[in-house]
Design a protein around this motif. Structure first.
Motif, PDB file in Angstrom:
ATOM      1  N   TRP A 295       0.818  -1.224   0.000  1.00 49.70           N
ATOM      2  CA  TRP A 295       0.000   0.000   0.000  1.00 49.70           C
ATOM      3  C   TRP A 295       0.846   1.266   0.000  1.00 49.70           C
ATOM      4  O   TRP A 295       0.322   2.361   0.049  1.00 49.70           O
ATOM      5  CB  TRP A 295      -0.974  -0.003   1.188  1.00 49.70           C
ATOM      6  N   HIS A 296       2.179   1.093  -0.097  1.00 47.23           N
ATOM      7  CA  HIS A 296       3.075   2.242  -0.263  1.00 47.23           C
ATOM      8  C   HIS A 296       3.899   2.130  -1.538  1.00 47.23           C
ATOM      9  O   HIS A 296       4.851   2.892  -1.722  1.00 47.23           O
ATOM     10  CB  HIS A 296       4.045   2.353   0.924  1.00 47.23           C
ATOM     11  N   GLY A 297       3.578   1.169  -2.412  1.00 42.81           N
ATOM     12  CA  GLY A 297       4.394   0.970  -3.593  1.00 42.81           C
ATOM     13  C   GLY A 297       3.632   0.358  -4.746  1.00 42.81           C
ATOM     14  O   GLY A 297       2.402   0.251  -4.713  1.00 42.81           O
ATOM     15  N   VAL A 298       4.387  -0.040  -5.755  1.00 40.69           N
ATOM     16  CA  VAL A 298       3.817  -0.663  -6.956  1.00 40.69           C
ATOM     17  C   VAL A 298       4.655  -1.884  -7.299  1.00 40.69           C
ATOM     18  O   VAL A 298       5.784  -2.042  -6.834  1.00 40.69           O
ATOM     19  CB  VAL A 298       3.813   0.314  -8.157  1.00 40.69           C
ATOM     20  N   VAL A 299       4.106  -2.750  -8.121  1.00 39.94           N
ATOM     21  CA  VAL A 299       4.823  -3.939  -8.572  1.00 39.94           C
ATOM     22  C   VAL A 299       5.533  -3.635  -9.888  1.00 39.94           C
ATOM     23  O   VAL A 299       4.943  -3.053 -10.809  1.00 39.94           O
ATOM     24  CB  VAL A 299       3.865  -5.125  -8.763  1.00 39.94           C
ATOM     25  N   LEU A 300       6.810  -4.027  -9.968  1.00 39.95           N
ATOM     26  CA  LEU A 300       7.581  -3.957 -11.201  1.00 39.95           C
ATOM     27  C   LEU A 300       7.874  -5.384 -11.660  1.00 39.95           C
ATOM     28  O   LEU A 300       8.468  -6.178 -10.918  1.00 39.95           O
ATOM     29  CB  LEU A 300       8.892  -3.206 -10.979  1.00 39.95           C
ATOM     30  N   ASP A 301       7.462  -5.710 -12.877  1.00 39.46           N
ATOM     31  CA  ASP A 301       7.744  -7.004 -13.494  1.00 39.46           C
ATOM     32  C   ASP A 301       8.861  -6.791 -14.504  1.00 39.46           C
ATOM     33  O   ASP A 301       8.667  -6.120 -15.526  1.00 39.46           O
ATOM     34  CB  ASP A 301       6.475  -7.529 -14.176  1.00 39.46           C
ATOM     35  N   ASP A 302      10.041  -7.351 -14.215  1.00 38.27           N
ATOM     36  CA  ASP A 302      11.180  -7.155 -15.125  1.00 38.27           C
ATOM     37  C   ASP A 302      11.378  -8.339 -16.060  1.00 38.27           C
ATOM     38  O   ASP A 302      12.410  -8.466 -16.722  1.00 38.27           O
ATOM     39  CB  ASP A 302      12.465  -6.874 -14.340  1.00 38.27           C
ATOM     40  N   GLY A 303      10.386  -9.222 -16.116  1.00 41.17           N
ATOM     41  CA  GLY A 303      10.469 -10.377 -16.996  1.00 41.17           C
ATOM     42  C   GLY A 303      10.968 -11.628 -16.316  1.00 41.17           C
ATOM     43  O   GLY A 303      10.796 -12.737 -16.825  1.00 41.17           O
ATOM     44  N   THR A 304      11.591 -11.479 -15.152  1.00 36.52           N
ATOM     45  CA  THR A 304      12.082 -12.637 -14.399  1.00 36.52           C
ATOM     46  C   THR A 304      11.527 -12.697 -12.985  1.00 36.52           C
ATOM     47  O   THR A 304      11.457 -13.764 -12.383  1.00 36.52           O
ATOM     48  CB  THR A 304      13.621 -12.635 -14.310  1.00 36.52           C
ATOM     49  N   LYS A 305      11.141 -11.555 -12.446  1.00 39.88           N
ATOM     50  CA  LYS A 305      10.637 -11.528 -11.079  1.00 39.88           C
ATOM     51  C   LYS A 305       9.765 -10.291 -10.875  1.00 39.88           C
ATOM     52  O   LYS A 305       9.814  -9.329 -11.645  1.00 39.88           O
ATOM     53  CB  LYS A 305      11.788 -11.514 -10.066  1.00 39.88           C
ATOM     54  N   TYR A 306       8.939 -10.353  -9.815  1.00 43.77           N
ATOM     55  CA  TYR A 306       8.156  -9.208  -9.375  1.00 43.77           C
ATOM     56  C   TYR A 306       8.866  -8.560  -8.192  1.00 43.77           C
ATOM     57  O   TYR A 306       9.307  -9.244  -7.263  1.00 43.77           O
ATOM     58  CB  TYR A 306       6.757  -9.634  -8.924  1.00 43.77           C
ATOM     59  N   THR A 307       8.964  -7.237  -8.211  1.00 45.78           N
ATOM     60  CA  THR A 307       9.587  -6.502  -7.115  1.00 45.78           C
ATOM     61  C   THR A 307       8.694  -5.328  -6.742  1.00 45.78           C
ATOM     62  O   THR A 307       8.107  -4.674  -7.612  1.00 45.78           O
ATOM     63  CB  THR A 307      10.971  -5.971  -7.522  1.00 45.78           C
ATOM     64  N   GLU A 315       8.890   4.670 -12.855  1.00 49.36           N
ATOM     65  CA  GLU A 315       8.824   5.606 -13.975  1.00 49.36           C
ATOM     66  C   GLU A 315      10.219   6.074 -14.373  1.00 49.36           C
ATOM     67  O   GLU A 315      10.512   6.235 -15.566  1.00 49.36           O
ATOM     68  CB  GLU A 315       7.917   6.779 -13.607  1.00 49.36           C
ATOM     69  N   ASP A 316      11.099   6.289 -13.384  1.00 50.66           N
ATOM     70  CA  ASP A 316      12.473   6.692 -13.686  1.00 50.66           C
ATOM     71  C   ASP A 316      13.210   5.621 -14.485  1.00 50.66           C
ATOM     72  O   ASP A 316      14.099   5.931 -15.293  1.00 50.66           O
ATOM     73  CB  ASP A 316      13.241   6.977 -12.394  1.00 50.66           C
ATOM     74  N   LEU A 317      12.850   4.363 -14.249  1.00 51.45           N
ATOM     75  CA  LEU A 317      13.469   3.255 -14.971  1.00 51.45           C
ATOM     76  C   LEU A 317      12.939   3.097 -16.388  1.00 51.45           C
ATOM     77  O   LEU A 317      13.434   2.277 -17.167  1.00 51.45           O
ATOM     78  CB  LEU A 317      13.256   1.934 -14.207  1.00 51.45           C
ATOM     79  N   GLY A 318      11.909   3.886 -16.727  1.00 50.97           N
ATOM     80  CA  GLY A 318      11.309   3.789 -18.049  1.00 50.97           C
ATOM     81  C   GLY A 318      10.333   2.636 -18.195  1.00 50.97           C
ATOM     82  O   GLY A 318      10.017   2.213 -19.321  1.00 50.97           O
ATOM     83  N   ALA A 319       9.829   2.115 -17.062  1.00 50.76           N
ATOM     84  CA  ALA A 319       8.888   0.995 -17.108  1.00 50.76           C
ATOM     85  C   ALA A 319       7.541   1.457 -17.661  1.00 50.76           C
ATOM     86  O   ALA A 319       7.155   2.620 -17.534  1.00 50.76           O
ATOM     87  CB  ALA A 319       8.707   0.400 -15.720  1.00 50.76           C
ATOM     88  N   ARG A 320       6.833   0.517 -18.269  1.00 56.67           N
ATOM     89  CA  ARG A 320       5.533   0.814 -18.883  1.00 56.67           C
ATOM     90  C   ARG A 320       4.413   0.431 -17.932  1.00 56.67           C
ATOM     91  O   ARG A 320       4.420  -0.640 -17.331  1.00 56.67           O
ATOM     92  CB  ARG A 320       5.385   0.036 -20.189  1.00 56.67           C
ATOM     93  N   LEU A 321       3.431   1.317 -17.793  1.00 55.18           N
ATOM     94  CA  LEU A 321       2.279   1.060 -16.932  1.00 55.18           C
ATOM     95  C   LEU A 321       1.311   0.120 -17.636  1.00 55.18           C
ATOM     96  O   LEU A 321       0.945   0.330 -18.796  1.00 55.18           O
ATOM     97  CB  LEU A 321       1.574   2.379 -16.592  1.00 55.18           C
ATOM     98  N   VAL A 322       0.885  -0.906 -16.913  1.00 55.71           N
ATOM     99  CA  VAL A 322      -0.069  -1.891 -17.435  1.00 55.71           C
ATOM    100  C   VAL A 322      -1.412  -1.681 -16.750  1.00 55.71           C
ATOM    101  O   VAL A 322      -1.480  -1.495 -15.534  1.00 55.71           O
ATOM    102  CB  VAL A 322       0.427  -3.330 -17.174  1.00 55.71           C
ATOM    103  N   TRP A 323      -2.480  -1.726 -17.540  1.00 54.23           N
ATOM    104  CA  TRP A 323      -3.841  -1.611 -17.001  1.00 54.23           C
ATOM    105  C   TRP A 323      -4.502  -2.985 -17.059  1.00 54.23           C
ATOM    106  O   TRP A 323      -4.328  -3.738 -18.020  1.00 54.23           O
ATOM    107  CB  TRP A 323      -4.668  -0.620 -17.822  1.00 54.23           C
ATOM    108  N   ARG A 324      -5.275  -3.300 -16.016  1.00 54.53           N
ATOM    109  CA  ARG A 324      -6.101  -4.506 -15.998  1.00 54.53           C
ATOM    110  C   ARG A 324      -7.451  -4.164 -15.388  1.00 54.53           C
ATOM    111  O   ARG A 324      -7.523  -3.414 -14.411  1.00 54.53           O
ATOM    112  CB  ARG A 324      -5.437  -5.631 -15.205  1.00 54.53           C
ATOM    113  N   ASN A 325      -8.504  -4.724 -15.983  1.00 52.74           N
ATOM    114  CA  ASN A 325      -9.861  -4.451 -15.501  1.00 52.74           C
ATOM    115  C   ASN A 325     -10.136  -2.950 -15.415  1.00 52.74           C
ATOM    116  O   ASN A 325     -10.741  -2.453 -14.464  1.00 52.74           O
ATOM    117  CB  ASN A 325     -10.100  -5.108 -14.139  1.00 52.74           C
ATOM    118  N   SER A 326      -9.642  -2.224 -16.433  1.00 52.82           N
ATOM    119  CA  SER A 326      -9.877  -0.779 -16.569  1.00 52.82           C
ATOM    120  C   SER A 326      -9.258   0.044 -15.442  1.00 52.82           C
ATOM    121  O   SER A 326      -9.678   1.171 -15.196  1.00 52.82           O
ATOM    122  CB  SER A 326     -11.385  -0.483 -16.645  1.00 52.82           C
ATOM    123  N   ARG A 327      -8.234  -0.526 -14.763  1.00 47.86           N
ATOM    124  CA  ARG A 327      -7.541   0.215 -13.707  1.00 47.86           C
ATOM    125  C   ARG A 327      -6.038  -0.008 -13.845  1.00 47.86           C
ATOM    126  O   ARG A 327      -5.604  -1.070 -14.295  1.00 47.86           O
ATOM    127  CB  ARG A 327      -7.969  -0.256 -12.305  1.00 47.86           C
TER     128      ARG A 327
END
Length: 339
Positions: A295-307, A315-327
């Motif tokens: 509840w203080h962060g977000v999940v980053l999927d780098d293709g091998t693990k979730y962090t 956003e600084d890393l240039g990661a792309r935001l993914v939407w699911r179920n319109s959120r």
């Protein structure tokens, strides 16, 4: 004020009222130690990179062993409680929105997976009661109570969707059903809270209290920098201190209430704990920040693990935001080394 167990704790009674498991072929203490090793493998430790952090000693197990043995001897699931999942931080440099997203989904799946793991060493397994403390802090953190309710509704949906059936939810409404939210918070403080002056003194003299205060104060400073840019840095620090003392006070009060309602449960904590504490700091997701939560962060999927990281970092890393179920759900980062 008389604190009562509300409808959400019926989950616990249903689980613990099932017929006991058959007699065990090995001593209960050995099984209990195996269960605790699984818990400590996920430990969120205030003293990392020490011997007890690598190999828990007898003193690490001591505050919890008798409780686990009690469940094992009775042939019942081991019951854990964790005050957690209050509501999303309002700081959008950390979070995506005010409703649960993939961070909560993975955290709930992780908790269910932990209960499943316990069943591999002890057949009845484990159950976890999430003692959601969102309404305990909501007015101090300026989060509307209906936002906390909406978060909890979605969290219940996430819990149901795991299908494991090992996770329950307990909150301030369950403890005090016939009151308004302000009345509940006042009753909680009146019956269970330590005075702010005593907490200020404890922060000066007790290393564990100082560590908890410093961790919460850091969160408050970060949040207020984003939410109150019109204030000076000094004004934000001072305001953050006042809020942090309130949060510590309420956290302690809620912890005491939970201990009274579930006296036999093994106590987990979302905050780092010392090695021999009566609470076990517990990681829900992989993160490099020992204090970061879903509840203080977000999940980053780098293709091998979730962090779990802060939104601004993703956003600084240039990661792309993914939407699911319109959120908005989580961020993905290309794995450049993938074939």
């Amino acid at each position: 004020m008389s604190t009562t167990v509300g409808s959400s704790s019926e989950f616990v009674h249903q689980q613990l009222s099932k017929p006991p498991a058959p007699p065990l072929p090995v001593p209960a203490e050995a099984i209990a130690a195996d269960v605790l090793r699984l818990v400590f493998a996920r430990r969120r430790c205030a003293e990392p990179d020490t011997l007890c952090d690598v190999v828990p000693c007898d003193d690490c197990f001591a505050p919890h062993l008798k409780k686990v043995i009690g469940y094992v001897e009775a042939g019942k699931p081991v019951h854990f409680v964790i005050p957690a999942f209050p509501a999303k931080s309002r700081n959008r440099r950390k979070t995506l929105g005010r409703l649960p997203d993939m961070a909560e989904t993975l955290a709930i799946e992780s908790l269910q997976g932990f209960c499943d793991q316990v069943s591999a060493v002890y057949a009845p397994g484990a159950i976890v009661t999430i003692c959601s403390d969102g309404h305990v802090f909501s007015d101090s953190l300026e989060i509307p109570d209906h936002h906390v309710d909406e978060y909890a509704v979605e969290l219940r949906r996430v819990i149901r969707s795991t299908g494991g059936g090992s996770i329950g939810l307990y909150g301030l409404r369950d403890a005090m059903p016939e009151m308004t939210w302000d009345q509940r918070r006042r009753a909680l403080l009146d019956e269970f809270a330590t005075g702010i002056d005593a907490i200020r003194e404890a922060v000066k003299t007790d290393p564990a209290m100082r560590r908890m205060f410093n961790g919460i104060h850091r969160f408050m400073v970060e949040d207020n920098a984003a939410l109150m840019p019109e204030l000076s840095a000094t004004q934000r620090r001072n305001r953050s201190k006042d809020t942090a003392y309130e949060v510590v006070q309420r956290s302690q009060a809620w912890s005491r209430l939970v201990a009274g309602v579930f006296p036999d449960a093994v106590r987990l904590s979302i905050h780092p704990q010392t090695h021999h504490s009566d609470k076990i700091g517990f990681h829900l997701l992989r993160t490099q920040d020992n204090w970061l939560t879903p509840w203080h962060g977000v999940v980053l999927d780098d293709g091998t693990k979730y962090t779990l990281i802060k939104r601004a970092k993703a956003e600084d890393l240039g990661a792309r935001l993914v939407w699911r179920n319109s959120r908005p759900s989580h961020f993905v980062l290309a794995n450049r080394g993938a074939s």
